[in-house]
Design a protein around this motif. Structure first.
Motif, PDB file in Angstrom:
ATOM      1  N   TYR A 108       0.844  -1.205   0.000  1.00 52.74           N
ATOM      2  CA  TYR A 108       0.000   0.000   0.000  1.00 52.74           C
ATOM      3  C   TYR A 108       0.873   1.246   0.000  1.00 52.74           C
ATOM      4  O   TYR A 108       1.801   1.350   0.791  1.00 52.74           O
ATOM      5  CB  TYR A 108      -0.905   0.016   1.231  1.00 52.74           C
ATOM      6  CG  TYR A 108      -1.813   1.229   1.273  1.00 52.74           C
ATOM      7  CD1 TYR A 108      -3.058   1.192   0.661  1.00 52.74           C
ATOM      8  CD2 TYR A 108      -1.418   2.407   1.883  1.00 52.74           C
ATOM      9  CE1 TYR A 108      -3.888   2.298   0.674  1.00 52.74           C
ATOM     10  CE2 TYR A 108      -2.237   3.511   1.897  1.00 52.74           C
ATOM     11  CZ  TYR A 108      -3.466   3.458   1.292  1.00 52.74           C
ATOM     12  OH  TYR A 108      -4.280   4.554   1.295  1.00 52.74           O
ATOM     13  N   GLU A 129       6.530  -7.123   3.381  1.00 52.68           N
ATOM     14  CA  GLU A 129       5.529  -6.486   4.236  1.00 52.68           C
ATOM     15  C   GLU A 129       6.008  -6.344   5.678  1.00 52.68           C
ATOM     16  O   GLU A 129       6.641  -7.240   6.236  1.00 52.68           O
ATOM     17  CB  GLU A 129       4.220  -7.269   4.204  1.00 52.68           C
ATOM     18  CG  GLU A 129       3.337  -6.920   3.018  1.00 52.68           C
ATOM     19  CD  GLU A 129       2.911  -5.456   2.979  1.00 52.68           C
ATOM     20  OE1 GLU A 129       3.078  -4.748   3.998  1.00 52.68           O
ATOM     21  OE2 GLU A 129       2.428  -5.013   1.918  1.00 52.68           O
ATOM     22  N   TYR A 134      -2.827  -4.781   8.335  1.00 55.24           N
ATOM     23  CA  TYR A 134      -3.515  -6.015   7.951  1.00 55.24           C
ATOM     24  C   TYR A 134      -4.171  -6.678   9.161  1.00 55.24           C
ATOM     25  O   TYR A 134      -5.246  -7.268   9.050  1.00 55.24           O
ATOM     26  CB  TYR A 134      -2.525  -6.984   7.294  1.00 55.24           C
ATOM     27  CG  TYR A 134      -1.898  -6.413   6.053  1.00 55.24           C
ATOM     28  CD1 TYR A 134      -2.614  -6.328   4.866  1.00 55.24           C
ATOM     29  CD2 TYR A 134      -0.593  -5.924   6.071  1.00 55.24           C
ATOM     30  CE1 TYR A 134      -2.048  -5.783   3.721  1.00 55.24           C
ATOM     31  CE2 TYR A 134      -0.014  -5.377   4.938  1.00 55.24           C
ATOM     32  CZ  TYR A 134      -0.746  -5.303   3.763  1.00 55.24           C
ATOM     33  OH  TYR A 134      -0.191  -4.753   2.646  1.00 55.24           O
ATOM     34  N   HIS A 135      -3.523  -6.577  10.299  1.00 51.00           N
ATOM     35  CA  HIS A 135      -4.068  -7.164  11.522  1.00 51.00           C
ATOM     36  C   HIS A 135      -5.393  -6.512  11.898  1.00 51.00           C
ATOM     37  O   HIS A 135      -6.291  -7.166  12.441  1.00 51.00           O
ATOM     38  CB  HIS A 135      -3.055  -6.991  12.653  1.00 51.00           C
ATOM     39  CG  HIS A 135      -3.488  -7.582  13.960  1.00 51.00           C
ATOM     40  ND1 HIS A 135      -3.489  -8.942  14.189  1.00 51.00           N
ATOM     41  CD2 HIS A 135      -3.930  -6.996  15.107  1.00 51.00           C
ATOM     42  CE1 HIS A 135      -3.904  -9.172  15.428  1.00 51.00           C
ATOM     43  NE2 HIS A 135      -4.194  -8.018  15.990  1.00 51.00           N
ATOM     44  N   ASN A 137      -7.499  -5.039   9.736  1.00 49.37           N
ATOM     45  CA  ASN A 137      -8.397  -4.936   8.578  1.00 49.37           C
ATOM     46  C   ASN A 137      -8.415  -3.520   8.008  1.00 49.37           C
ATOM     47  O   ASN A 137      -9.430  -3.035   7.521  1.00 49.37           O
ATOM     48  CB  ASN A 137      -9.820  -5.358   8.956  1.00 49.37           C
ATOM     49  CG  ASN A 137     -10.550  -6.047   7.826  1.00 49.37           C
ATOM     50  OD1 ASN A 137      -9.994  -6.915   7.161  1.00 49.37           O
ATOM     51  ND2 ASN A 137     -11.801  -5.677   7.597  1.00 49.37           N
ATOM     52  N   PHE A 138      -7.246  -2.865   8.083  1.00 53.31           N
ATOM     53  CA  PHE A 138      -7.112  -1.477   7.655  1.00 53.31           C
ATOM     54  C   PHE A 138      -8.104  -0.560   8.380  1.00 53.31           C
ATOM     55  O   PHE A 138      -8.507   0.474   7.866  1.00 53.31           O
ATOM     56  CB  PHE A 138      -7.251  -1.341   6.140  1.00 53.31           C
ATOM     57  CG  PHE A 138      -5.961  -1.562   5.396  1.00 53.31           C
ATOM     58  CD1 PHE A 138      -5.203  -0.506   4.950  1.00 53.31           C
ATOM     59  CD2 PHE A 138      -5.494  -2.848   5.164  1.00 53.31           C
ATOM     60  CE1 PHE A 138      -4.012  -0.712   4.273  1.00 53.31           C
ATOM     61  CE2 PHE A 138      -4.301  -3.064   4.497  1.00 53.31           C
ATOM     62  CZ  PHE A 138      -3.543  -2.000   4.045  1.00 53.31           C
ATOM     63  N   ARG A 151      -7.202  -5.522  -1.069  1.00 49.24           N
ATOM     64  CA  ARG A 151      -6.807  -6.928  -1.161  1.00 49.24           C
ATOM     65  C   ARG A 151      -6.200  -7.292  -2.518  1.00 49.24           C
ATOM     66  O   ARG A 151      -5.587  -8.343  -2.673  1.00 49.24           O
ATOM     67  CB  ARG A 151      -8.023  -7.817  -0.882  1.00 49.24           C
ATOM     68  CG  ARG A 151      -8.455  -7.790   0.575  1.00 49.24           C
ATOM     69  CD  ARG A 151      -9.821  -8.393   0.789  1.00 49.24           C
ATOM     70  NE  ARG A 151     -10.139  -8.462   2.207  1.00 49.24           N
ATOM     71  CZ  ARG A 151     -11.382  -8.447   2.709  1.00 49.24           C
ATOM     72  NH1 ARG A 151     -12.428  -8.372   1.887  1.00 49.24           N
ATOM     73  NH2 ARG A 151     -11.570  -8.519   4.005  1.00 49.24           N
ATOM     74  N   ASP A 170      -1.612 -12.706   9.279  1.00 48.14           N
ATOM     75  CA  ASP A 170      -2.507 -11.549   9.160  1.00 48.14           C
ATOM     76  C   ASP A 170      -2.796 -11.224   7.697  1.00 48.14           C
ATOM     77  O   ASP A 170      -3.936 -10.926   7.320  1.00 48.14           O
ATOM     78  CB  ASP A 170      -1.886 -10.318   9.830  1.00 48.14           C
ATOM     79  CG  ASP A 170      -1.920 -10.382  11.338  1.00 48.14           C
ATOM     80  OD1 ASP A 170      -2.731 -11.153  11.886  1.00 48.14           O
ATOM     81  OD2 ASP A 170      -1.136  -9.655  11.983  1.00 48.14           O
ATOM     82  N   ILE A 171      -1.762 -11.271   6.867  1.00 51.15           N
ATOM     83  CA  ILE A 171      -1.934 -10.942   5.445  1.00 51.15           C
ATOM     84  C   ILE A 171      -2.833 -11.964   4.766  1.00 51.15           C
ATOM     85  O   ILE A 171      -3.718 -11.605   3.979  1.00 51.15           O
ATOM     86  CB  ILE A 171      -0.568 -10.867   4.744  1.00 51.15           C
ATOM     87  CG1 ILE A 171       0.248  -9.695   5.302  1.00 51.15           C
ATOM     88  CG2 ILE A 171      -0.742 -10.706   3.235  1.00 51.15           C
ATOM     89  CD1 ILE A 171       1.695  -9.691   4.855  1.00 51.15           C
ATOM     90  N   PHE A 174      -6.371 -11.367   5.961  1.00 50.70           N
ATOM     91  CA  PHE A 174      -6.918 -10.132   5.397  1.00 50.70           C
ATOM     92  C   PHE A 174      -7.246 -10.290   3.920  1.00 50.70           C
ATOM     93  O   PHE A 174      -8.317  -9.886   3.458  1.00 50.70           O
ATOM     94  CB  PHE A 174      -5.922  -8.979   5.582  1.00 50.70           C
ATOM     95  CG  PHE A 174      -6.285  -7.753   4.798  1.00 50.70           C
ATOM     96  CD1 PHE A 174      -7.256  -6.877   5.267  1.00 50.70           C
ATOM     97  CD2 PHE A 174      -5.689  -7.485   3.570  1.00 50.70           C
ATOM     98  CE1 PHE A 174      -7.619  -5.745   4.534  1.00 50.70           C
ATOM     99  CE2 PHE A 174      -6.040  -6.367   2.833  1.00 50.70           C
ATOM    100  CZ  PHE A 174      -7.009  -5.499   3.313  1.00 50.70           C
ATOM    101  N   SER A 175      -6.330 -10.872   3.168  1.00 49.73           N
ATOM    102  CA  SER A 175      -6.480 -10.910   1.713  1.00 49.73           C
ATOM    103  C   SER A 175      -7.558 -11.889   1.248  1.00 49.73           C
ATOM    104  O   SER A 175      -8.032 -11.786   0.116  1.00 49.73           O
ATOM    105  CB  SER A 175      -5.147 -11.285   1.064  1.00 49.73           C
ATOM    106  OG  SER A 175      -4.797 -12.618   1.382  1.00 49.73           O
ATOM    107  N   THR A 289       4.201  -6.144  14.459  1.00 48.51           N
ATOM    108  CA  THR A 289       4.488  -7.098  13.385  1.00 48.51           C
ATOM    109  C   THR A 289       5.852  -7.756  13.581  1.00 48.51           C
ATOM    110  O   THR A 289       6.113  -8.838  13.070  1.00 48.51           O
ATOM    111  CB  THR A 289       4.482  -6.409  12.011  1.00 48.51           C
ATOM    112  OG1 THR A 289       5.484  -5.383  11.991  1.00 48.51           O
ATOM    113  CG2 THR A 289       3.119  -5.785  11.723  1.00 48.51           C
TER     114      THR A 289
END
Length: 382
Positions: A108, A129, A134-135, A137-138, A151, A170-171, A174-175, A289
C-alpha cells in the motif's frame, strides 16, 4: 553473462522531511543488495501545504532515487490514484523492464492499481511487508467497499515476504487469498555491544513513536503504583509522537517525576548507548508485526518486560521476558515487581540473552532466506 538485477521500490524511506521514516525498509534493502545486485527507487505522494502538486526528484541515502509528489491534503482515494500515476511514470523513466524482478516494499499504496500496468513489465514481483494495518483490517468494517481494492495486490500469486509468521498469517487472513507463496524474513536488527550493567538502582528503558497502538498509559500507571509502594528504579523514555505530551503530564503529576527522564527523538547510536546502561526494556504495544526495538534490546542482552505479542514470541523466550499478564495498571505493577525481584537475584544472563537473539536474527539468516527466494522465483541457477 549478464548479472541478475532487481529494482527495489519503496514508499516509506528516510527522506529530507523525515530522516527516520521507513528506516527499517532501507536497512532490509541494504542486506538484500548483498545477495543480488539491485537499485532502489522511492515513490511517494507526500502531504504538503501547496495548493498545486509539486514534483521533486532527489538522491536519498544509499543512492536511492527519490520521486516525490508534494500535494495538499487529498482524500485517500485521490492520493492512491496519484501514487499509481507517479509509480507508472517512475517505472517507465527507470526502464523497469531492464530488471529481472521488481521488489515492492509494502504493497500500500503502490500496488493498489497494479492491474493497469503489471502486464506491461512482465517481470516477477516480490512484496515485502512490515505493516500492522492487515491485523486491523485497515481499520475498516468487513463490508467496506475499499477492502476489495486493498486486497488486490495479493491476488496475483506474487511472492510475499513478511517480517514475522504473525504478520504472514494476518496478510493471508486479510487478503482472503492464501495461494501466494510466502516466506518469513525478519527485519534487520542492529547489534550493539552487550553492556554488563552495574546500576545500583535498575534502569528501565523504552523508546517509541508514541501513538495509540503503543498503549503507554496503563504501563505508566503500573510503574507509578510500584514507585508509590517503594519500588526503586529509574525510568528512561525516548521517542516522540501524538501521546508524548499526555505521557509527560502524567509523569509530572505523580511519584514517577523524580525517577523519570524523557530523551525525545533518538538516533541509533543514542539508543545503543542507552541499552548499554539499561537493565530492562519495556514495551506496551497492543500489537507488533516484529518490533525492532525489542529485538535490538535482546541482542544487547537486555531482558524484556511487556505483554504477550505473537511476533515477539517468535524470537523471545521465558528466560528473557517478564510477561505482563493483564494490560492494566495492576498487571503492570505485578510484572514490574517480579522483574525487580528477578534482577536483584541476578537471574538474567545478559550474554546468554544476546547470544541467543543474535543467532536467530543475524544478517546471515536474512541473506540466506532471501537467497532462497531469488533462486526459486527469479533464477533457479542463482
Amino acid at each position: 553473462d549478464r548479472k541478475l538485477k532487481v529494482l527495489h521500490i519503496a514508499n516509506w524511506y528516510p527522506n529530507p522531511w523525515d530522516n527516520i521514516e521507513g528506516s527499517f525498509v532501507r536497512d532490509q534493502i541494504r542486506i538484500f543488495k548483498k545477495v543480488i545486485e539491485a537499485e532502489t527507487v522511492v515513490v511517494q505522494v507526500r502531504n504538503s501545504s501547496s495548493v498545486l502538486p509539486k514534483y521533486r526528484s532527489l538522491i536519498l541515502e544509499d543512492n536511492a532515487r527519490g520521486y516525490f509528489l508534494l500535494a495538499g491534503g487529498r482524500p485517500g482515494r485521490v492520493k492512491e490514484l496519484l501514487s499509481t500515476l507517479l509509480l507508472m511514470f517512475v517505472l517507465i523513466r527507470e526502464k523497469a523492464w531492464r530488471y529481472d524482478a521488481l521488489h515492492f516494499h509494502i504493497a500500500y499504496p503502490l500496488l493498489l492499481n497494479s492491474k493497469l500496468w503489471r502486464r506491461f513489465f512482465s517481470r516477477p514481483f516480490i512484496i515485502s511487508e512490515h505493516w500492522s494495518a492487515y491485523h486491523y483490517n485497515f481499520y475498516l468494517p468487513e463490508n467496506h467497499r475499499s477492502l476489495r481494492l486493498l486486497r488486490e495486490p495479493f491476488k496475483y500469486g506474487d511472492v510475499v515476504l513478511a517480517v514475522s509468521e504473525s504478520l504472514q498469517n494476518d496478510i493471508k487472513n486479510f487478503s482472503k487469498f492464501e495461494k501466494f507463496p510466502s516466506y518469513v524474513i525478519p527485519n534487520y536488527v542492529p547489534f550493539h555491544k552487550v553492556g554488563l550493567s552495574s546500576n545500583k538502582i535498575p534502569t528501565l528503558f523504552i523508546v517509541n513513536r508514541w501513538s495509540n497502538i503503543k498503549n503507554p498509559i496503563p504501563m505508566l500507571q503500573g510503574l507509578e503504583r510500584a514507585a508509590s509502594l517503594g519500588a526503586k528504579f529509574k525510568l528512561v523514555i525516548g521517542g516522540y509522537g501524538d501521546l508524548l505530551d499526555e505521557m509527560m503530564l502524567f509523569v509530572k503529576c505523580g511519584p514517577l517525576s523524580d525517577c523519570t527522564r524523557f530523551l525525545g527523538k533518538m538516533n541509533k547510536s543514542q539508543i545503543a548507548d542507552q541499552l548499554n546502561v539499561s537493565d530492562g526494556y519495556l514495551f506496551a504495544s497492543n500489537y507488533e508485526t516484529f518490533s525492532i526495538a525489542c529485538a535490538e534490546a535482546l541482542c544487547s542482552g537486555v531482558p524484556l518486560i511487556g505483554p504477550y505479542i505473537p511476533a515477539i514470541d517468535e524470537y523471545a523466550d521465558k528466560d528473557c521476558w517478564v510477561k505482563v499478564e493483564k494490560r492494566d495498571s495492576e498487571g503492570w505493577h505485578i510484572a514490574i515487581t517480579s522483574f525487580l525481584s528477578m534482577h536483584s537475584e541476578k537471574r538474567f544472563d545478559r550474554l546468554a540473552i544476546a547470544n541467543r537473539a543474535t543467532r536467530i536474527l543475524s544478517e546471515e539468516v536474512i541473506r540466506e532466506k532471501y537467497r532462497e527466494v531469488v533462486s526459486k522465483y527469479i533464477n533457479p541457477s542463482f
